[in-house]
Design a protein around this motif. Structure first.
Motif, short mmCIF file in Angstrom:
data_model
loop_
_atom_site.label_atom_id
_atom_site.label_comp_id
_atom_site.label_asym_id
_atom_site.label_seq_id
_atom_site.Cartn_x
_atom_site.Cartn_y
_atom_site.Cartn_z
N ASP A 1 0.81 -1.22 0.00
CA ASP A 1 0.00 0.00 0.00
C ASP A 1 0.84 1.27 0.00
O ASP A 1 0.33 2.36 0.29
CB ASP A 1 -0.93 0.00 1.21
CG ASP A 1 -0.15 -0.08 2.53
OD1 ASP A 1 1.06 -0.38 2.47
OD2 ASP A 1 -0.77 0.16 3.60
N ALA A 2 2.14 1.15 -0.30
CA ALA A 2 3.00 2.33 -0.33
C ALA A 2 2.59 3.28 -1.44
O ALA A 2 2.20 2.85 -2.54
CB ALA A 2 4.46 1.92 -0.52
N ARG A 3 2.67 4.59 -1.19
CA ARG A 3 2.26 5.58 -2.17
C ARG A 3 3.32 5.71 -3.27
O ARG A 3 4.52 5.69 -2.98
CB ARG A 3 2.07 6.94 -1.49
CG ARG A 3 1.56 8.04 -2.42
CD ARG A 3 1.32 9.32 -1.64
NE ARG A 3 2.56 9.89 -1.15
CZ ARG A 3 3.36 10.70 -1.86
NH1 ARG A 3 3.02 11.02 -3.11
NH2 ARG A 3 4.45 11.19 -1.33
N ASP A 4 2.88 5.86 -4.49
CA ASP A 4 3.79 6.08 -5.61
C ASP A 4 4.43 7.45 -5.44
O ASP A 4 3.73 8.47 -5.38
CB ASP A 4 3.01 6.03 -6.93
CG ASP A 4 3.90 6.24 -8.15
OD1 ASP A 4 5.11 6.46 -7.96
OD2 ASP A 4 3.39 6.18 -9.28
N ALA B 1 3.29 9.96 -8.05
CA ALA B 1 1.87 10.10 -8.36
C ALA B 1 1.38 11.53 -8.18
O ALA B 1 0.47 11.98 -8.88
CB ALA B 1 1.06 9.15 -7.47
N TYR B 2 1.99 12.27 -7.24
CA TYR B 2 1.52 13.64 -6.99
C TYR B 2 1.67 14.52 -8.21
O TYR B 2 0.98 15.53 -8.37
CB TYR B 2 2.29 14.24 -5.81
CG TYR B 2 3.70 14.62 -6.13
CD1 TYR B 2 4.03 15.91 -6.53
CD2 TYR B 2 4.73 13.68 -6.05
CE1 TYR B 2 5.32 16.25 -6.84
CE2 TYR B 2 6.01 14.01 -6.36
CZ TYR B 2 6.31 15.30 -6.75
OH TYR B 2 7.60 15.64 -7.07
#
Length: 254
Positions: free
Chosen positions: A14-17, A20-21
């Motif tokens: 579930d780590a954020r890319d 992606a921001y």
């Protein structure tokens, strides 16, 4: 507290890319880019050219005539892949006594280390020789600049060249540089005055003063010795198997 499980490894599912921001955009791209902002180029994406003359010196042997020696290289390309042209030799009495020119393709294989592949051409007095060259060059531990090059020539000739040098800063501008060089050959080459096995070795000490990092006059002393059949060829030609040479010269780069 044990932090061993926090070092390295794969990120959790579930780590954020981290990109992606930005919706996949890079600097200088996208619909909301301010005028005049260009795409970001990292240092290893640029090509560059440099020229370094390591030695341009007048040599004063204890016996025999004085002569001029040179050694330098021209480099063009990026951090990972680049072309290198190396040249060195000796000029005496207005004539090229001996020369060695290498055209190499360099590729970074590790931090501070390049592999090199190309051609070497020997000229000057006597017949010329052409070799296929392969080696590595870089900075060994304790900041020792090291070159190891193997050569494959005509008629099954092979050769090996080992070089090492170190810059010892006595002050911020005064630098003492020891350097050693060793040559090995697989076959006798009487026309070039070279014998098989350990052919020659040298040890030099040069003391330079860096007016700026780009330009440095220096003085020094160098000991050279020939071995085996090379020494015999040298004596037969009226020379000496070993000699001490005083040098004075200039090094610069840009």
């Amino acid at each position: 507290m044990d932090h061993g499980d926090m070092q390295g490894g794969s990120p959790p599912a579930d780590a954020r890319d981290p990109d992606a921001y930005a919706n996949g955009h890079e600097r200088g791209t996208g619909e909301h880019v301010p005028p005049g902002v260009t795409k970001l180029h990292l240092g290893d994406e640029h090509s560059f050219a440099s020229f370094k003359l390591n030695r341009l010196e007048r040599v004063f042997p204890r016996r025999g005539g004085n002569h001029t020696a040179y050694e330098g290289q021209l480099k063009f390309g990026g951090d990972f892949n680049h072309a290198v042209l190396k040249a060195e030799g000796e000029v005496a009495g207005g004539k090229l006594h001996e020369s060695r020119t290498e055209l190499l393709w360099g590729h970074a294989i590790a931090a501070y280390w390049d592999s090199q592949l190309g051609l070497r051409h020997d000229g000057g007095e006597g017949p010329s020789r052409t070799w296929l060259a392969f080696g590595v060059e870089g900075t060994a531990p304790y900041w020792i600049h090291t070159r190891v090059t193997a050569y494959l020539g005509q008629s099954g000739r092979t050769a090996l060249r080992l070089e090492a040098e170190y810059d010892a800063y006595l002050t911020q501008k005064l630098v003492l540089q020891p350097k050693t060089e060793w040559h090995f050959y697989s076959k006798n080459d009487p026309e070039q005055g070279i014998g098989k096995g350990l052919s020659s070795a040298s040890l030099g000490l040069r003391l330079r003063y860096e007016f700026t990092p780009q330009i440095s006059p220096y003085i020094g002393v160098e000991w050279q010795r020939s071995f085996g059949r090379t020494a015999d060829f040298m004596r037969d030609a009226g020379g000496r198997a070993s000699q001490t040479r005083w040098v004075a010269g200039l090094s610069f780069w840009f």
